[in-house]
Scaffold this motif. Structure first.
Motif, PDB file in Angstrom:
ATOM      1  N   PHE A 167      47.522  51.833  37.188  1.00 32.78           N
ATOM      2  CA  PHE A 167      46.999  50.662  36.978  1.00 32.78           C
ATOM      3  C   PHE A 167      46.149  50.345  38.429  1.00 32.78           C
ATOM      4  N   ARG A 168      45.223  49.419  38.269  1.00 33.85           N
ATOM      5  CA  ARG A 168      44.377  49.148  39.745  1.00 33.85           C
ATOM      6  C   ARG A 168      45.093  47.751  40.343  1.00 33.85           C
ATOM      7  N   PRO A 169      45.609  48.443  41.310  1.00 28.37           N
ATOM      8  CA  PRO A 169      46.463  47.128  42.215  1.00 28.37           C
ATOM      9  C   PRO A 169      45.674  46.267  42.415  1.00 28.37           C
ATOM     10  N   ARG A 170      46.153  44.800  42.530  1.00 30.40           N
ATOM     11  CA  ARG A 170      45.573  43.651  42.780  1.00 30.40           C
ATOM     12  C   ARG A 170      45.314  43.665  44.295  1.00 30.40           C
ATOM     13  N   THR A 171      44.098  42.996  44.777  1.00 27.25           N
ATOM     14  CA  THR A 171      43.643  42.801  45.923  1.00 27.25           C
ATOM     15  C   THR A 171      43.500  41.472  46.421  1.00 27.25           C
ATOM     16  N   GLY A 172      43.643  41.315  47.625  1.00 31.48           N
ATOM     17  CA  GLY A 172      43.577  39.885  48.083  1.00 31.48           C
ATOM     18  C   GLY A 172      45.017  39.034  47.607  1.00 31.48           C
ATOM     19  N   THR A 173      44.856  37.833  48.292  1.00 32.27           N
ATOM     20  CA  THR A 173      45.981  36.924  47.954  1.00 32.27           C
ATOM     21  C   THR A 173      45.568  35.701  47.336  1.00 32.27           C
ATOM     22  N   ALA A 174      46.287  35.652  45.870  1.00 34.64           N
ATOM     23  CA  ALA A 174      46.024  34.837  44.895  1.00 34.64           C
ATOM     24  C   ALA A 174      46.193  33.312  45.718  1.00 34.64           C
ATOM     25  N   LYS A 175      45.290  32.269  45.268  1.00 38.83           N
ATOM     26  CA  LYS A 175      45.576  30.952  45.738  1.00 38.83           C
ATOM     27  C   LYS A 175      46.477  30.294  45.027  1.00 38.83           C
ATOM     28  N   PRO A 176      47.448  29.613  45.973  1.00 41.47           N
ATOM     29  CA  PRO A 176      48.883  28.973  45.191  1.00 41.47           C
ATOM     30  C   PRO A 176      48.312  27.999  44.272  1.00 41.47           C
ATOM     31  N   PRO A 177      49.047  27.698  43.318  1.00 43.72           N
ATOM     32  CA  PRO A 177      48.850  26.606  42.417  1.00 43.72           C
ATOM     33  C   PRO A 177      48.806  25.514  42.983  1.00 43.72           C
ATOM     34  N   GLU A 178      48.171  24.250  42.624  1.00 42.64           N
ATOM     35  CA  GLU A 178      48.113  23.068  43.211  1.00 42.64           C
ATOM     36  C   GLU A 178      49.601  22.386  43.249  1.00 42.64           C
ATOM     37  N   THR A 179      50.570  22.853  42.538  1.00 39.14           N
ATOM     38  CA  THR A 179      51.835  22.242  42.578  1.00 39.14           C
ATOM     39  C   THR A 179      52.464  22.745  43.941  1.00 39.14           C
ATOM     40  N   GLY A 180      51.915  23.698  44.749  1.00 43.14           N
ATOM     41  CA  GLY A 180      52.675  24.184  45.948  1.00 43.14           C
ATOM     42  C   GLY A 180      53.548  25.424  45.647  1.00 43.14           C
ATOM     43  N   ARG A 181      53.685  25.679  44.413  1.00 39.72           N
ATOM     44  CA  ARG A 181      54.582  26.960  44.035  1.00 39.72           C
ATOM     45  C   ARG A 181      53.948  28.182  44.431  1.00 39.72           C
ATOM     46  N   ARG A 182      54.836  29.198  44.774  1.00 40.25           N
ATOM     47  CA  ARG A 182      54.357  30.528  45.352  1.00 40.25           C
ATOM     48  C   ARG A 182      53.818  31.278  44.088  1.00 40.25           C
ATOM     49  N   GLU A 183      53.056  32.261  44.038  1.00 44.37           N
ATOM     50  CA  GLU A 183      52.883  33.070  42.875  1.00 44.37           C
ATOM     51  C   GLU A 183      53.966  33.870  42.588  1.00 44.37           C
ATOM     52  N   PRO A 184      54.413  33.994  41.323  1.00 48.04           N
ATOM     53  CA  PRO A 184      55.456  34.789  40.987  1.00 48.04           C
ATOM     54  C   PRO A 184      55.322  36.284  41.327  1.00 48.04           C
ATOM     55  N   TYR A 185      56.433  37.012  41.893  1.00 48.56           N
ATOM     56  CA  TYR A 185      56.339  37.872  42.292  1.00 48.56           C
ATOM     57  C   TYR A 185      56.363  39.090  41.277  1.00 48.56           C
ATOM     58  N   PRO A 186      55.481  39.893  41.070  1.00 51.11           N
ATOM     59  CA  PRO A 186      55.213  40.845  39.762  1.00 51.11           C
ATOM     60  C   PRO A 186      56.170  41.742  39.308  1.00 51.11           C
ATOM     61  N   LEU A 187      57.096  42.579  40.537  1.00 51.32           N
ATOM     62  CA  LEU A 187      58.093  43.454  40.130  1.00 51.32           C
ATOM     63  C   LEU A 187      59.309  42.667  40.080  1.00 51.32           C
ATOM     64  N   ARG A 188      59.718  42.294  38.803  1.00 49.19           N
ATOM     65  CA  ARG A 188      60.893  41.505  38.502  1.00 49.19           C
ATOM     66  C   ARG A 188      61.983  42.425  38.134  1.00 49.19           C
ATOM     67  N   PRO A 189      63.211  42.144  38.366  1.00 55.11           N
ATOM     68  CA  PRO A 189      64.395  43.007  37.604  1.00 55.11           C
ATOM     69  C   PRO A 189      64.532  42.645  36.371  1.00 55.11           C
ATOM     70  N   ALA A 190      65.070  43.306  35.538  1.00 54.03           N
ATOM     71  CA  ALA A 190      65.370  43.233  34.230  1.00 54.03           C
ATOM     72  C   ALA A 190      66.821  42.654  34.008  1.00 54.03           C
ATOM     73  N   VAL A 191      67.087  41.370  33.696  1.00 53.46           N
ATOM     74  CA  VAL A 191      68.165  40.633  33.552  1.00 53.46           C
ATOM     75  C   VAL A 191      69.009  40.559  31.976  1.00 53.46           C
ATOM     76  N   ASN A 192      70.054  41.271  32.078  1.00 53.67           N
ATOM     77  CA  ASN A 192      70.485  41.125  30.658  1.00 53.67           C
ATOM     78  C   ASN A 192      71.987  40.812  30.546  1.00 53.67           C
ATOM     79  N   ALA A 193      72.863  41.113  29.445  1.00 54.28           N
ATOM     80  CA  ALA A 193      74.226  40.654  29.404  1.00 54.28           C
ATOM     81  C   ALA A 193      74.861  41.548  30.460  1.00 54.28           C
TER      82      ALA A 193
END
Length: 315
Positions: A167-193
């Motif tokens: 993949f082409r790694p994303r460049t730059g920092t995404a602008k936070p949503p107007e809600t003030g929440r941080r952009e979700p971290y892309p490498l999320r662990p798998a959660v299962n039973a």
């Protein structure tokens, strides 16, 4: 002949697809036989590194199945004649800016144990290129290939299907949503039973280790069945949060979304008797060493995800 009406991305896509078709048409390509036969020293090193005390392998003169890649791994100096149909495909993706890589699948088939003295030969077949696809990591292509290992009688002993995302790694920092929440971290662990209890503990500042509810054996990573007594009854214990560096690597390349390189990924040995993988933080990369004392720390990577990491501290 180049079509002047095509966009740059369309030209790249056509070039990659044409190359993929060419590599697929090559079919299965034999590699060079292993430089060394299956041998005791390498098996012993493998067992020691993984903490596997099972004496059956050496007693019976066979290698652990998961070692299959070890016997035919190429060194730093790759001979041109050893290039597989995968090499040119990955080089083309790299040249077009798809520099990030993450493994997505590895399906393994073992026909039999390999025995001491056998010399194996790998054979590679490129099977597909799918994309471009938009993913949380960035736009990329999924490349798939198969490797089969043959014995000296030309019988297959093991097979692996590999699929990776280039993949082409994303460049730059995404602008936070107007809600003030941080952009979700892309490498999320798998959660299962099997793993939910672990991540629930992380949210509460606890390092939970799975424990067999019948025999008491601790295990990590978590799983559905106790490897000691085969029980499916499970519970957990809360670890002390201390450990030592068992082994580590310093990651420089490729770029990893959401992380600044270089960073350290370590296998941490806990006094409870299990090992866990995590990043070492608050420490220069050149100051990390085997046996170094660590303590767990918890870092929020976005508004929902918290990961256990490790910092220098008394064990």
């Amino acid at each position: 002949m180049t079509d002047p009406s095509m966009t740059d991305s369309a030209r790249v896509d056509r070039e990659l697809r044409e190359l993929a078709d060419k590599q697929i048409a090559l079919g299965e390509m034999r590699g060079t036989p292993a430089a060394d036969p299956v041998n005791v020293p390498m098996i012993r090193h493998w067992l020691t590194a993984l903490g596997d005390a099972n004496p059956a392998y050496l007693d019976q003169g066979v290698a652990p199945p998961a070692m299959i890649q070890v016997w035919t791994m190429q060194g730093l100096r790759q001979d041109a004649k050893d290039r597989s149909p995968v090499d040119d495909m990955l080089a083309a993706l790299q040249a077009h800016g798809y520099t990030g890589v993450v493994a997505t699948n590895c399906e393994q088939t073992y026909h039999r144990y390999v025995r001491l003295g056998e010399r194996l030969t790998p054979s590679t077949r490129f099977t597909s290129l799918v994309g471009p696809k938009r993913t949380a990591l960035g736009e990329g292509y999924f490349a798939t290939w198969n490797v089969t290992w043959y014995d000296e009688a030309d019988e297959p002993v093991a097979e692996m299907m590999f699929r990776i995302l280039k993949f082409r790694p994303r460049t730059g920092t995404a602008k936070p949503p107007e809600t003030g929440r941080r952009e979700p971290y892309p490498l999320r662990p798998a959660v299962n039973a099997d793993t939910a209890f672990f991540w629930e503990g992380v949210q509460q500042g606890e390092l939970r280790i799975q424990r067999c509810a019948d025999c008491g054996e601790l295990r990590h990573p978590p799983g559905p069945i106790c490897p000691a007594c085969r029980s499916t009854n499970r519970t957990h214990t809360v670890a002390s949060g201390h450990g030592t560096v068992y082994s580590y690597v310093v990651h420089h390349h490729p770029p990893v979304p959401g992380r600044e390189t270089p960073f350290v990924v370590a296998v941490v040995e806990l006094p409870e008797g299990v090992r866990i993988v995590g990043n070492i933080v608050d420490c220069p990369t050149d100051a990390v060493s085997i046996g170094m004392s660590l303590r767990v720390t918890y870092r929020a990577l976005d508004d929902e995800l918290v990961l256990p990491m490790w910092a220098p501290g008394e064990s």
